[in-house]
Design a protein around this motif. Structure first.
Motif, PDB file in Angstrom:
ATOM      1  N   MET A 188     111.203 120.089  20.857  1.00 45.43           N
ATOM      2  CA  MET A 188     110.743 118.758  20.456  1.00 45.43           C
ATOM      3  C   MET A 188     109.529 118.392  21.284  1.00 45.43           C
ATOM      4  N   ASN A 189     108.478 117.945  20.603  1.00 48.22           N
ATOM      5  CA  ASN A 189     107.255 117.548  21.277  1.00 48.22           C
ATOM      6  C   ASN A 189     107.404 116.117  21.791  1.00 48.22           C
ATOM      7  N   PHE A 190     107.645 115.985  23.101  1.00 51.32           N
ATOM      8  CA  PHE A 190     107.900 114.665  23.670  1.00 51.32           C
ATOM      9  C   PHE A 190     106.637 113.817  23.767  1.00 51.32           C
ATOM     10  N   THR A 191     105.474 114.409  23.480  1.00 50.67           N
ATOM     11  CA  THR A 191     104.234 113.631  23.471  1.00 50.67           C
ATOM     12  C   THR A 191     103.910 113.107  22.076  1.00 50.67           C
ATOM     13  N   SER A 192     104.724 113.471  21.091  1.00 53.50           N
ATOM     14  CA  SER A 192     104.511 112.980  19.724  1.00 53.50           C
ATOM     15  C   SER A 192     104.757 111.479  19.670  1.00 53.50           C
ATOM     16  N   PRO A 193     103.869 110.718  19.019  1.00 49.12           N
ATOM     17  CA  PRO A 193     104.072 109.259  18.915  1.00 49.12           C
ATOM     18  C   PRO A 193     105.400 108.892  18.273  1.00 49.12           C
ATOM     19  N   ILE A 194     105.838 109.702  17.299  1.00 50.14           N
ATOM     20  CA  ILE A 194     107.099 109.406  16.607  1.00 50.14           C
ATOM     21  C   ILE A 194     108.276 109.571  17.559  1.00 50.14           C
ATOM     22  N   VAL A 195     108.278 110.656  18.319  1.00 48.83           N
ATOM     23  CA  VAL A 195     109.378 110.901  19.264  1.00 48.83           C
ATOM     24  C   VAL A 195     109.401 109.831  20.352  1.00 48.83           C
ATOM     25  N   ILE A 196     108.224 109.461  20.850  1.00 44.63           N
ATOM     26  CA  ILE A 196     108.144 108.407  21.870  1.00 44.63           C
ATOM     27  C   ILE A 196     108.705 107.098  21.321  1.00 44.63           C
ATOM     28  N   ALA A 197     108.324 106.766  20.078  1.00 44.61           N
ATOM     29  CA  ALA A 197     108.820 105.533  19.452  1.00 44.61           C
ATOM     30  C   ALA A 197     110.334 105.585  19.267  1.00 44.61           C
ATOM     31  N   GLU A 198     110.856 106.755  18.880  1.00 44.99           N
ATOM     32  CA  GLU A 198     112.304 106.911  18.719  1.00 44.99           C
ATOM     33  C   GLU A 198     113.023 106.732  20.054  1.00 44.99           C
ATOM     34  N   LEU A 199     112.477 107.326  21.114  1.00 49.15           N
ATOM     35  CA  LEU A 199     113.093 107.221  22.435  1.00 49.15           C
ATOM     36  C   LEU A 199     113.121 105.771  22.918  1.00 49.15           C
ATOM     37  N   ILE A 200     112.003 105.068  22.760  1.00 48.64           N
ATOM     38  CA  ILE A 200     111.933 103.667  23.181  1.00 48.64           C
ATOM     39  C   ILE A 200     112.928 102.830  22.381  1.00 48.64           C
ATOM     40  N   CYS A 201     113.005 103.108  21.069  1.00 48.43           N
ATOM     41  CA  CYS A 201     113.925 102.359  20.219  1.00 48.43           C
ATOM     42  C   CYS A 201     115.380 102.624  20.615  1.00 48.43           C
ATOM     43  N   LEU A 202     115.697 103.888  20.912  1.00 48.02           N
ATOM     44  CA  LEU A 202     117.052 104.235  21.336  1.00 48.02           C
ATOM     45  C   LEU A 202     117.402 103.558  22.651  1.00 48.02           C
ATOM     46  N   ILE A 203     116.470 103.563  23.602  1.00 49.10           N
ATOM     47  CA  ILE A 203     116.697 102.902  24.884  1.00 49.10           C
ATOM     48  C   ILE A 203     116.903 101.402  24.674  1.00 49.10           C
ATOM     49  N   GLY A 204     116.066 100.807  23.812  1.00 47.98           N
ATOM     50  CA  GLY A 204     116.216  99.387  23.506  1.00 47.98           C
ATOM     51  C   GLY A 204     117.548  99.078  22.859  1.00 47.98           C
ATOM     52  N   ALA A 205     117.969  99.953  21.928  1.00 49.50           N
ATOM     53  CA  ALA A 205     119.259  99.759  21.261  1.00 49.50           C
ATOM     54  C   ALA A 205     120.408  99.815  22.272  1.00 49.50           C
ATOM     55  N   PHE A 206     120.324 100.770  23.194  1.00 48.45           N
ATOM     56  CA  PHE A 206     121.388 100.893  24.193  1.00 48.45           C
ATOM     57  C   PHE A 206     121.430  99.673  25.107  1.00 48.45           C
ATOM     58  N   ILE A 207     120.259  99.196  25.523  1.00 49.00           N
ATOM     59  CA  ILE A 207     120.203  98.050  26.432  1.00 49.00           C
ATOM     60  C   ILE A 207     120.734  96.777  25.767  1.00 49.00           C
ATOM     61  N   PHE A 208     120.279  96.531  24.544  1.00 49.34           N
ATOM     62  CA  PHE A 208     120.578  95.249  23.896  1.00 49.34           C
ATOM     63  C   PHE A 208     121.839  95.256  23.029  1.00 49.34           C
ATOM     64  N   LEU A 209     122.314  96.447  22.628  1.00 52.23           N
ATOM     65  CA  LEU A 209     123.429  96.490  21.678  1.00 52.23           C
ATOM     66  C   LEU A 209     124.701  97.134  22.221  1.00 52.23           C
ATOM     67  N   ARG A 210     124.649  97.672  23.431  1.00 47.26           N
ATOM     68  CA  ARG A 210     125.801  98.425  23.928  1.00 47.26           C
ATOM     69  C   ARG A 210     127.062  97.574  24.040  1.00 47.26           C
ATOM     70  N   ASN A 211     126.912  96.261  24.246  1.00 50.98           N
ATOM     71  CA  ASN A 211     128.080  95.385  24.355  1.00 50.98           C
ATOM     72  C   ASN A 211     128.383  94.630  23.065  1.00 50.98           C
ATOM     73  N   ASP A 212     127.660  94.970  21.995  1.00 51.00           N
ATOM     74  CA  ASP A 212     127.848  94.279  20.721  1.00 51.00           C
ATOM     75  C   ASP A 212     129.158  94.728  20.066  1.00 51.00           C
ATOM     76  N   LYS A 213     129.877  93.783  19.490  1.00 55.99           N
ATOM     77  CA  LYS A 213     131.165  94.094  18.868  1.00 55.99           C
ATOM     78  C   LYS A 213     131.047  94.393  17.379  1.00 55.99           C
ATOM     79  N   THR A 214     129.886  94.077  16.781  1.00 57.45           N
ATOM     80  CA  THR A 214     129.700  94.304  15.351  1.00 57.45           C
ATOM     81  C   THR A 214     129.466  95.788  15.085  1.00 57.45           C
ATOM     82  N   VAL A 215     130.170  96.330  14.085  1.00 54.20           N
ATOM     83  CA  VAL A 215     130.127  97.763  13.815  1.00 54.20           C
ATOM     84  C   VAL A 215     128.712  98.243  13.513  1.00 54.20           C
ATOM     85  N   PHE A 216     127.982  97.484  12.686  1.00 50.74           N
ATOM     86  CA  PHE A 216     126.650  97.934  12.300  1.00 50.74           C
ATOM     87  C   PHE A 216     125.726  98.093  13.496  1.00 50.74           C
TER      88      PHE A 216
END
Length: 215
Positions: free
Chosen positions: A1-29
């Motif tokens: 995986m090319n970690f310098t790809s803009p798409i991969v970088i955007a995915e990583l940032i989004c995943l980190i954001g999801a973990f930070i803001f949603l890890r304690n969320d009780k809603t399934v979605f």
């Protein structure tokens, strides 16, 4: 995986954001959002590895599309259910998309990229997103759009899948190469991914605010 790809970088940032803001969320979605983004990154990693080994990785991306269809439908259901019972209309769309998905695989095998199902699902997702906007505009209840997580999540979906549909249908038009570099289609694809993951990340921050207010 090319970690310098803009798409991969955007995915990583989004995943980190999801973990930070949603890890304690009780809603399934919202919980599923973390798992989906992780699956997307793992698929990218495995696909890149197989490509480097000169192996056919199209079956892997076809398998990912199966989960992609399910996750986006769950997100649309989560957004529409505030205004009506969306199960009847969503089951129709879900049935059509999965029927085309499995029909293509039976006809051409899983080793050929399922472009037909991807195009159809993109059109279906775009129509459901527009329907969400219609319901939102006709709702008497006041909603602060800038802090509404469902609105921003749907907006990301619409930009990505509507743009992808146009790109697929007009592929010959967008296959213009800039000198010896990238094609216009590739640039548009990167832009659509950046919009999707940026808007989704913002929707996660809105969800965290919303959850805090509700508690």
């Amino acid at each position: 995986m090319n970690f310098t790809s803009p798409i991969v970088i955007a995915e990583l940032i989004c995943l980190i954001g999801a973990f930070i803001f949603l890890r304690n969320d009780k809603t399934v979605f919202w919980k599923l959002s973390i798992a989906y983004l992780l699956l997307a990154l793992l698929t990218e990693a495995a696909g890149s590895y197989m490509s480097a080994k000169r192996e056919n990785n199209l079956w892997l991306y076809n398998a990912f599309v199966f989960f992609e269809i399910g996750f986006i439908f769950i997100g649309i259901y989560h957004s529409l259910k505030d205004y009506l019972n969306p199960k009847p209309i969503l089951f129709v769309g879900l049935g059509i998309v999965y029927a085309i998905y499995f029909g293509f695989i039976l006809k051409d095998s899983i080793m050929v990229f399922n472009s037909v199902a991807v195009t159809v699902m993109s059109v279906v997702f775009s129509l459901y997103c527009l329907y969400y906007y219609y319901l939102l505009l006709n709702d008497d209840k006041f909603i602060e759009i800038k802090d509404h997580p469902q609105f921003w999540w749907i907006t990301g979906v619409l930009f990505y899948y509507f743009g992808g549909t146009v790109c697929n249908l007009l592929s010959d038009v967008f296959d213009v190469r800039f000198g010896k570099g990238f094609t216009l289609r590739y640039v548009i694809t990167i832009t659509l991914n950046l919009i999707l993951y940026s808007v989704w990340t913002y929707s996660y921050t809105c969800r965290a605010k919303q959850r805090k207010l509700q508690s």
